[in-house]
Structures are given as structure tokens and as C-alpha cells.
Write an enzyme that holds these catalytic residues in place. Sequence first.
Site, short mmCIF file in Angstrom:
data_model
loop_
_atom_site.label_atom_id
_atom_site.label_comp_id
_atom_site.label_asym_id
_atom_site.label_seq_id
_atom_site.Cartn_x
_atom_site.Cartn_y
_atom_site.Cartn_z
N ASP A 249 61.25 -34.77 11.18
CA ASP A 249 60.21 -34.95 12.19
C ASP A 249 59.13 -33.88 12.14
OD1 ASP A 249 61.67 -37.15 13.12
OD2 ASP A 249 62.90 -35.87 14.38
N GLN B 173 63.73 -37.85 6.30
CA GLN B 173 64.66 -36.80 6.67
C GLN B 173 64.15 -35.43 6.16
OE1 GLN B 173 66.39 -39.94 5.42
NE2 GLN B 173 65.99 -40.33 7.55
N GLY C 142 61.80 -42.04 11.26
CA GLY C 142 60.76 -42.55 12.15
C GLY C 142 59.51 -41.73 11.92
N HIS C 143 58.50 -42.34 11.33
CA HIS C 143 57.28 -41.62 10.98
C HIS C 143 56.12 -42.16 11.80
CE1 HIS C 143 59.28 -40.99 6.78
NE2 HIS C 143 59.89 -40.36 7.75
N LYS D 142 55.70 -35.85 8.58
CA LYS D 142 55.51 -36.30 7.20
C LYS D 142 54.58 -37.51 7.15
CE LYS D 142 60.07 -36.63 6.85
NZ LYS D 142 60.49 -35.85 8.03
P1 GDP Z 1 58.02 -37.44 10.56
O1 GDP Z 1 59.33 -38.11 10.80
O2 GDP Z 1 58.15 -36.20 9.74
O3 GDP Z 1 56.97 -38.36 10.03
O4 GDP Z 1 57.51 -36.94 12.00
P2 GDP Z 1 57.55 -37.78 13.39
O5 GDP Z 1 56.49 -38.81 13.36
O6 GDP Z 1 58.94 -38.19 13.71
O7 GDP Z 1 57.20 -36.62 14.43
C1 GDP Z 1 56.03 -35.87 14.31
C2 GDP Z 1 55.25 -35.98 15.62
O8 GDP Z 1 54.21 -35.03 15.63
C3 GDP Z 1 54.55 -37.34 15.80
O9 GDP Z 1 54.55 -37.64 17.16
C4 GDP Z 1 53.13 -37.08 15.29
O10 GDP Z 1 52.18 -37.93 15.89
C5 GDP Z 1 52.93 -35.65 15.76
N1 GDP Z 1 52.01 -34.83 14.94
C6 GDP Z 1 51.95 -34.74 13.59
N2 GDP Z 1 51.08 -33.75 13.24
C7 GDP Z 1 50.59 -33.23 14.39
C8 GDP Z 1 49.71 -32.16 14.70
O11 GDP Z 1 49.15 -31.48 13.83
N3 GDP Z 1 49.46 -31.91 16.03
C9 GDP Z 1 50.04 -32.64 17.03
N4 GDP Z 1 49.77 -32.33 18.29
N5 GDP Z 1 50.89 -33.65 16.77
C10 GDP Z 1 51.18 -33.91 15.48
P1 IMO Z 2 62.59 -38.43 9.73
O1 IMO Z 2 62.31 -39.09 8.41
C1 IMO Z 2 65.31 -36.20 12.34
C2 IMO Z 2 69.60 -36.79 11.72
C3 IMO Z 2 70.31 -37.44 12.89
C4 IMO Z 2 71.68 -36.81 12.74
C5 IMO Z 2 71.86 -36.73 11.23
C6 IMO Z 2 72.68 -37.88 10.62
O2 IMO Z 2 61.95 -39.11 10.89
O3 IMO Z 2 62.30 -36.96 9.68
P2 IMO Z 2 72.16 -40.45 10.16
O4 IMO Z 2 71.82 -41.56 11.11
O5 IMO Z 2 71.17 -40.23 9.08
O6 IMO Z 2 73.55 -40.57 9.62
O7 IMO Z 2 72.19 -39.13 11.10
O8 IMO Z 2 70.56 -36.74 10.68
N1 IMO Z 2 68.43 -37.55 11.21
C7 IMO Z 2 67.16 -37.23 11.49
N2 IMO Z 2 66.65 -36.28 12.29
N3 IMO Z 2 64.48 -37.00 11.62
C8 IMO Z 2 64.98 -37.93 10.78
O9 IMO Z 2 64.18 -38.65 9.94
C9 IMO Z 2 66.37 -38.11 10.72
N4 IMO Z 2 67.18 -38.94 10.04
C10 IMO Z 2 68.43 -38.58 10.34
O10 IMO Z 2 69.71 -37.12 14.11
O11 IMO Z 2 71.66 -35.49 13.22
MG MG Z 3 60.59 -38.71 12.37
#
Ligand code: GDP
Ligand code: IMO
Ligand code: MG
Length: 431
Positions: free
Chosen positions: A13, A228, A40-41, A16
Site C-alpha cells: 500500500d 504486495q 488493492g491499487h 504503487k
Molecule cells: P498500492 O497498493 O501500493 O497501489 O497503494 P494503495 O492504493 O493501496 O494505497 C495508497 C493510498 O495512497 C491510495 O489511497 C492513494 O490514492 C494514496 N496516495 C498515493 N500517493 C499519494 C500521495 O503522494 N499523496 C497522498 N495524499 N495520497 C497518495
Molecule cells: P498491495 O498490492 C497490504 C497482507 C495481508 C496479510 C498478509 C497475507 O495493495 O500493496 P494474503 O491474503 O496475501 O495471504 O495475506 O499479506 N497483504 C497486503 N497488505 N497490501 C497488499 O497488497 C497486501 N496483500 C497482502 O494483510 O497480512
Molecule cells: Mg494496496
Amino acid sequence: MSISVVLGSFYGDEGKGKIIDLLAQDSYIAVRATGGNNAGHTIKYGNKKFSIHLIPSGILVESSLALIGNGVVINPKVLINEIEMFRNEGVKIDGRLFISENAHVIFPYHIIQDKLEEAYRGARKIGTTARGIGPVLQDKVGRFGIRMGDLLSGIYKQRLEEIWDLKIGYLSTLRKLTRLDIELPRLQDVIAEYEEYALYLKPYIANTTYMLNEAVEQNKNILCEGAQATLLDIDFGNYPFVTSSNPTTGGIISGTGLGEMASNGSVNIYGVLKAYSSRVGEGSYVTEQDNEIGDKIRDLGHEYGTTTGRPRRCGWLDIPALKYAARVNGITGWALNHLDTVGKLKKIRLCIAYQRDGIITDEFSANETYLQDCIPVYEEFEMNFGDISNIKKREDLPENARKYLARIEELTGVPIAFIGTGADRDDIIIC
Ligand code: GDP
Ligand code: IMO
Ligand code: MG
């Protein structure tokens, strides 16, 4: 020709999706290499917000093809829903989306197994996303798996019949041991359900490894999308509190078949991180702020899981962990998001080393027993700056922000390539 890779540097998270969205503008193919719908991106632009779990985030850039590589595990129902969601948004899918014939398929029994195994672990639970990721990868390694190509040929029906007693036997045992009253699936229902999925997905199933390597020969730009993160890696992460795949650079090669990555000098490996840190699920987290500071960061950064909605644990950046991520992945540049978020705090901290048994060290090991004994050594930084989302050059950032960024580069030895200045797709500085 260039190959770019986007990876998580901490526990996931890191943002990415946003970096992938930017790099896809110059790519011929964006390929997802690992994980499944545990990811979840998020991509935001204007008043639109996409939460993408399975389809490569590059789908939002119309000039790019979107491939789901062999390393990804696929829940067909989730995939079809995501395809429909994009279609409804006017995103072109046909002729752009391709799914590896070798990607493994998630079945209902995998999801039930995930829930039952978590219940069996009790207090030692991992905190999985309950999407069946661990169980489908167990079957892949155990050679009881079923692949997308098996859906296409119809052979999956025979394979299901062969393994059914084994799967149901194991689930029944778990059900007894955990006393969880989960209904078990019926073979004929599963066959009928997956027959429909097979029909729907048929046009998208392809030999993605061939497609990718043809593109390499034609000198096209390729973007590999990680899911991840490094510390969730089955080998290099905080075992057993990890996911069941290799979200690190090695997993990108084995999850796509892009051998060129091993020999080509022009591979950019971007490690994504936030200006602070977060984790979802159980396990050690040395710089966690399980207090009002962590609550404040969670509020400011809107840190709630994209996949499960769980509140994320929040804390400070951890330099020993980042150095480790840089080495394990061969990171060539950082993509640092949420600089705007730390700007809303008066002061922040950066963990520059650990104290263990009275000794200061920057040695990192993701082992639970090692991390439990680490006390973070912090440096403090003044922040307190206003909106930076319109700034497009690093040198125009407030001095406090520049000092923090320079210190991260100095301590990790890796340059910062991108700086996130807000949640919107355009809120980014390209260094
Ligand atoms: P990912 O799984 O690595 O793609 O990240 P997620 O989407 O799960 O979580 C990243 C969160 O940070 C999302 O809600 C994005 O919209 C937010 N985000 C990403 N870059 C920035 C940033 O530079 N500033 C702020 N405020 N939010 C950001
Ligand atoms: P993105 O791509 C954050 C974590 C789960 C748990 C562990 C194992 O959005 O960064 P699983 O369901 O894969 O067997 O769970 O890994 N986990 C993540 N945490 N971002 C993710 O993906 C994750 N994918 C799995 O919370 O601790
Ligand atoms: Mg994510």
C-alpha cells in the site's frame, strides 16, 4: 527499449498504482507479475477513483496493453467483475487485456480453506485478506493446481474430479477442528459456475510470455507491475506473517518469463514507499506508532485498506528495512509518496538504525525473533508545510521537505526518482 519494474518497499500500500499509472504512459505493455486480488491499487483523477485488484493498473492508459502474467493467481469472478466495471467506465478492454494461460485459478474451496486455516491458527493468525491466495499457491506448488489454460481446454473438469475428495476431506477436517460452520461447495455447482467463466474469459487467455518476449525483440518499453511488497515476501519477508508469493524482483522474472531482465542493462527498478509507513495484518513492525501519532497519520493519509477496508497500522519510515529492500530487489530509484501528508505534521521521525542488546546496527533481518528485539533509533525532522500539489520541481519544495528527502537518499544510497505530492494522478514530481 527499457524494462521498468514497480515494487513495494515495505508492507504494501505504498502507492504503487499511482506510479504504475504514470509509467504506463510510455509503455507498450504493462504486465502484472505476482499476487492476486489480495492487492488493492488506487488511482485517482479528478473526481474518479479506481480501486484495482487484478487487472494491471496500466489498463487506464489506452496506448498500453495490459497483461496478467503467469505468476498471478486469478479469481475469475473478481476478474469478470473488474472487466465489466472498466467497460462501464468506457475503458477499452478487447484487444488490450491478455491473461496468461499458465496463471493459476482460485476456486471457492481455496477461499474457504483460507478462512478455516486462519481460524485454526487462532491467536497466531496472519490476518490474510481471505481471498484464497495462500491455498491456491499451496496447490500450485503441490501440483494440484488448475490453470487458466485448463479452463480453456475444459480439462479442469477432470482435474477437479481427481482432487475433489482430497480438498473436501481437508476442509472437513479443518471444519471439525475449528468448529466453524462454513458450507462446503458441491462439485457439480463449481463445474457449472466455472464453465460460464471459461466461456467469458476465453478470448483473453494467451501465451503472455511469448507476447512479452516478442515485444522485447521489437525494442518496446515494458512495465512490470508489482503487488504486495518486500517485507510480505514468502522468502524475504516477516515469515509467517507474509503472503505466499515472491513480490520481489525475482518474482517479477518468474511471474512473467522476462529473462531479459537478468541481462539487460536498462532495467529500472522503482521501489515505492511512503514518507511514513503502514502495515495491514499481523506481525512485527519496529517503527509502528500504536498511539495518537499513528492515529493522526492514519487520518491524514486516509490509511484504510483498499481490499478489506481494515484500518492500517501506521508509523515512521524505517531506513534499515529500506536498505534491505534496495538490496533484495536491486532498486535503482525510490518513488516516495505522501510527502504532502507528512507536511501536515509539525515534526516527524526517521528510524536510522536499530539498537539491539545495546549495540547500534543497521543490519536488517525480517525474522520475527530479530525484529522483536529491535529498538528504533530516531532522527527528528521539522515538517509543517502547506499544499505542495502544484509544485513540479524538487528544488521548489519547502526546505524542510528537501532536507528529509536528501537524508533518505544519503542513508539508503538510492536516489529518489518520483515524489508524490497528493493523491491525484497528476500530483507528482519527476526528478
Ligand atoms: P498500492 O497498493 O501500493 O497501489 O497503494 P494503495 O492504493 O493501496 O494505497 C495508497 C493510498 O495512497 C491510495 O489511497 C492513494 O490514492 C494514496 N496516495 C498515493 N500517493 C499519494 C500521495 O503522494 N499523496 C497522498 N495524499 N495520497 C497518495
Ligand atoms: P498491495 O498490492 C497490504 C497482507 C495481508 C496479510 C498478509 C497475507 O495493495 O500493496 P494474503 O491474503 O496475501 O495471504 O495475506 O499479506 N497483504 C497486503 N497488505 N497490501 C497488499 O497488497 C497486501 N496483500 C497482502 O494483510 O497480512
Ligand atoms: Mg494496496
